[in-house]
Structures are given as C-alpha cells and as structure tokens.
Scaffold this motif. Structure first.
Motif, PDB file in Angstrom:
ATOM      1  N   LYS A  76     -45.912  48.139 -18.564  1.00  0.00           N
ATOM      2  CA  LYS A  76     -45.824  49.352 -19.496  1.00  0.00           C
ATOM      3  C   LYS A  76     -46.951  50.060 -19.614  1.00  0.00           C
ATOM      4  N   SER A  77     -46.929  51.456 -19.872  1.00  0.00           N
ATOM      5  CA  SER A  77     -48.048  52.221 -20.186  1.00  0.00           C
ATOM      6  C   SER A  77     -48.212  52.191 -21.810  1.00  0.00           C
ATOM      7  N   LEU A  78     -49.365  51.589 -22.312  1.00  0.00           N
ATOM      8  CA  LEU A  78     -49.372  51.400 -23.680  1.00  0.00           C
ATOM      9  C   LEU A  78     -49.908  52.433 -24.455  1.00  0.00           C
ATOM     10  N   CYS A  79     -50.933  53.195 -24.113  1.00  0.00           N
ATOM     11  CA  CYS A  79     -51.653  54.306 -24.682  1.00  0.00           C
ATOM     12  C   CYS A  79     -52.571  55.088 -23.545  1.00  0.00           C
ATOM     13  N   PHE A  80     -52.914  56.271 -23.866  1.00  0.00           N
ATOM     14  CA  PHE A  80     -53.748  57.246 -23.163  1.00  0.00           C
ATOM     15  C   PHE A  80     -54.456  58.338 -23.874  1.00  0.00           C
ATOM     16  N   GLY A  81     -55.170  58.916 -23.231  1.00  0.00           N
ATOM     17  CA  GLY A  81     -55.969  59.968 -23.781  1.00  0.00           C
ATOM     18  C   GLY A  81     -56.929  60.413 -23.156  1.00  0.00           C
ATOM     19  N   PHE A  82     -57.711  61.605 -23.938  1.00  0.00           N
ATOM     20  CA  PHE A  82     -59.030  62.193 -23.051  1.00  0.00           C
ATOM     21  C   PHE A  82     -60.264  60.978 -23.338  1.00  0.00           C
TER      22      PHE A  82
END
Length: 447
Positions: A76-82
């Motif tokens: 699973k994708s848990l978190c993301f950002g710049f």
C-alpha cells in the motif's frame, strides 16, 4: 505509484518535460545527477487505527533534491508529498493491520536528478490497548460506589453498565460480555455489540438475579482487530433477607401510676444468620404507641412517660420494623400493670381525751398525700376498729365531728381510712389514741 498520479495535476508541465527527458536517449541523460534516498522512523512502532506516531522522515541527497516522494509498505501507498532535501509524513489511520512490515521511500527525481529508493525499514503495527470499565447504577441512575451491597429479592432497578475505551485514539468497536461468577457457577448476565460510544447496553437486574453471597462481575471486551481485548471485574455482595426474633423484657411487671418513667422496656432482636439487625422498634398497647427507639447492637430500650397510662392492665406489643436484610417480628407476651399511685393518710384529732356525752367536741381532720404528684379525690372514713365514726369529703377540705355519746367510756385507737379513687390507692393512717372519760356532771349526779 498513487502519489505520482495525485501530484501529476499539480506539476503537469514539469512531469511532461520529465517524461520527455526520461524517454530521450543520448547525452541528455548524462546531464542528470544521481540521488540517494533515506527513510527513518522515530521508533518503528505504530498503533492500529491511529496515525503513525513515529514520524516518517525522508531525506534525498542530490544536487537538486526537489520533487515528489512516497512511502509504501504492505503493498500500500502509505504517504507522499513534495521534498526539498527532506520531508516528513504520517500514514492514515487503519492503513495497516497489526503486523510487521518493510517500508520503502521512493524519490521520483526531477529534470536534473535521477529517482532513487531507500533501503527497507521495518515497522511493527500493534493493537491499541483498551481499558474496560464496570459501573453499578441504583434505581435512580446514580453510581453506587465501592462494593455494592444489594438485598436478595430487592435488586430490581439496579443495573450494570460496561464499556471500553481506547488508550491511544478512536473508539473501540466489536462486542462485550458481562458474566457473574457465583458460588454455584458462572453465567452470562448480558452480551452484545458496543454502541458508537464504546458502551454495552445496560444489564438490568431483576429480583434474585444474583444469589446471596459475593458475586464477581466481569466485563470482557473482545478485540475488533484494532483494539486489544481487555477485562475488568468488581464484586457485588448480595445480602440474604433473614427472619428475626424480637424479645421484650420488663424491668418490673407493675409500676405505680405517675411513676411509669421508672419502668424500663428492653427489646432484643436477633436474626437467623447471627448478624446484627438495625432499624427501629415500636412498643404499643392496643393502638396507643408508648415509645419508639432505634437499635444499637441489636438491642434498645425506652420508658413510658409519667402519667401516660391510667391505672390498669396493659398488654404490650414490641414490633421490630425490619431493615434491608432483616424481616419484621414482634413480641406480644408481656403485660404491664399500672397500679394506683400510693398515698399516705395522716389523721389529726382535736383532743385525745373526751368527756362522755361531749364527744361532739372532737374534730377530726385528715391529709391524703400522693407518693408522686396529683390531688387525691374521694372520701376518708374515720373508724374505731371496723366501726365507722364519721366521713370526710376531700373535695370540701373539711373535717368531721363525733356525735354525743357515740363512744362509750374507755380507750380507743381511731384510724382514718382513705378509700381511694380511680388514680390513687387507698391508705390508712396510724392509730390515734382517744380516751372517753366520765364527765364531772355525771359524777356529781351519781353521788
């Protein structure tokens, strides 16, 4: 990757250029810098159902470390950002079920920098701890503190409230069961699904739901996969209702009127279980209440008030009115006699020597004195032995005279007898010596 799709709309131009550069072969690729990505966690432990307390820190080392990144694990994708050198993120609540996972951070690169990925970092997701509670409510909805003490057959209206709370975040779901462990075994009082507040519907008690004795009440919460199960217990003591025996004792079977306060009426109440009854006792004769008092150590006493009962015979009933665990009982075996108030009669004669024929010169007065108080009524008879000489009415506060020649020559012991009334007992005075002698006139006539 999911985060790439989300961020694509925010940097479409940059992404389009990047795609073109990525797809272009030749020297253009040689102009890009390499990158190195790192991932670190604060402690490597997260609670199921709660945001990751361990902040995920992603770092990128490159000439131009800008762009997007994402952290994934467990498929699973848990978190993301710049990112611009470094960035942090946390995963959503309930993103991962309890277990151990390998997390990886991926930096997507930019037009100047190649993508890169971190090494695997372990993360353990554990169940949130929970705390289960039990409350006992009385028929008015108030919490019963301490060790509740109920009475067998009188539990109606009492209820048991059980609930569970998460120790980290959120509200547990799932089910609970409330059981009672008694001397004869364990049985279920109630069970069901928790409401939105984490509470179970109240278990209402009926008459004799719980047996007499100490019952251990246990609330058990079963894990819902996010919150760990938990258990708590508390005792409820159910007191048996016991039969009682009341015993009335009199300090004396008889007491003079106006002295009833000297009579002590003592009551002892015992029960079948050997405990100590509490509450009150009422002593009556017929419908008339003589006194009411509270028990101390199962006993108590009282006295009638002065002049409360007229002279006579009074059957007594001592009634124990019962308490929460002891039944009422009574004793009607005793009778109190209220005697007339004793009196003392004092006789006074105007002379102790009389001339025959002149007895009417003798004037008798009396006093009738009560032992305690009050004013005797009725009459007093002046007697020579059993022969009445005259009568005095006390209401007139007067005396009486003898009649001429009423007594022969000689010596006499005259007494005054008070004949009593409805309240005061009769009494007789001490003898008063009277002598009747021959008159001088009669002596001279005889010569």
């Amino acid at each position: 990757m999911k985060w790439r799709k989300v961020l694509a709309g925010l940097a479409s131009v940059v992404t389009a250029a990047l795609v073109v550069q990525t797809m272009t072969a030749g020297p253009a690729l040689a102009d890009k810098d390499g990158s190195s990505t790192s991932l670190s966690l604060q402690s490597g432990t997260a609670f199921a159902g709660a945001l990751d307390r361990d902040v995920m820190t992603v770092g990128v080392s490159a000439g131009n470390p800008s762009g997007t990144f994402g952290v994934s694990g467990g498929g699973k994708s848990l978190c993301f950002g710049f990112i611009s050198g470094s960035a942090t993120c946390t995963m959503p609540a309930r993103a991962l079920a309890p277990g151990t996972y390998s997390l990886t951070a991926v930096y997507d690169g930019n037009e100047d920098t190649f993508p890169s990925a971190s090494g695997a970092v372990p993360l353990t997701v554990v169940l949130q701890p929970s705390t289960t509670s039990i409350q006992i409510l009385d028929p008015f909805g108030s919490t019963v503190p301490g060790d509740p003490r109920l009475v067998l057959g009188q539990e109606q209206g009492y209820s048991i409230n059980a609930g569970v709370r998460g120790n980290v975040a959120g509200t547990p779901t799932g089910s609970m069961t409330v059981t009672a462990a008694t001397a004869s075994g364990t049985f279920t009082l109630c069970s069901g699904t928790l409401n939105s507040f984490g509470d179970l519907a109240a278990c209402s008690l009926g008459a004799s739901t719980l047996p007499a004795g100490t019952n251990q009440i246990t609330a058990t919460y079963f894990s819902d996969g996010v919150y760990a199960g938990s258990v708590t217990s508390r005792p409820i003591t159910v007191l048996p209702v016991q039969s009682t025996t009341t015993t009335l004792t009199l300090s004396s079977p008889s007491v003079p009127f106006a002295s009833e306060q000297d009579e002590v009426l003592t009551v002892r109440v015992t029960n079948a279980g050997g405990g100590t009854p509490t509450g009150t006792v009422t002593i009556k004769t017929g419908s008339t209440t003589i006194c009411t008092f509270g028990l101390s150590g199962g006993t108590g006493h009282c006295s009638p008030t002065a002049s409360q009962l007229r002279p006579g015979s009074y059957p007594l009933t001592a009634t124990y009115n019962g308490d929460a665990t002891d039944t009422p009982s009574a004793d009607s075996s005793k009778t109190l006699v209220v005697a007339k108030e004793p009196t003392t009669t004092i006789l006074t004669a105007s002379a102790d020597v009389l001339a025959f024929g002149n007895e009417d010169a003798e004037f008798f007065t009396v006093q009738v004195i009560p032992a305690v108080s009050g004013i005797p009524t009725g009459n007093v008879t002046i007697k020579n032995g059993a022969v009445a000489l005259c009568t005095i009415l006390l209401a007139n506060t007067d005396g009486c005279f003898l009649k001429p020649t009423q007594l022969k020559l000689g010596s006499y012991q005259v007494t005054a007898t008070y004949n009593g009334d409805s309240t005061f007992a009769g009494s007789t005075s001490a003898p008063q010596p009277i002598t009747v002698v021959e008159s001088l006139i009669r002596k001279n006539a005889a010569r």
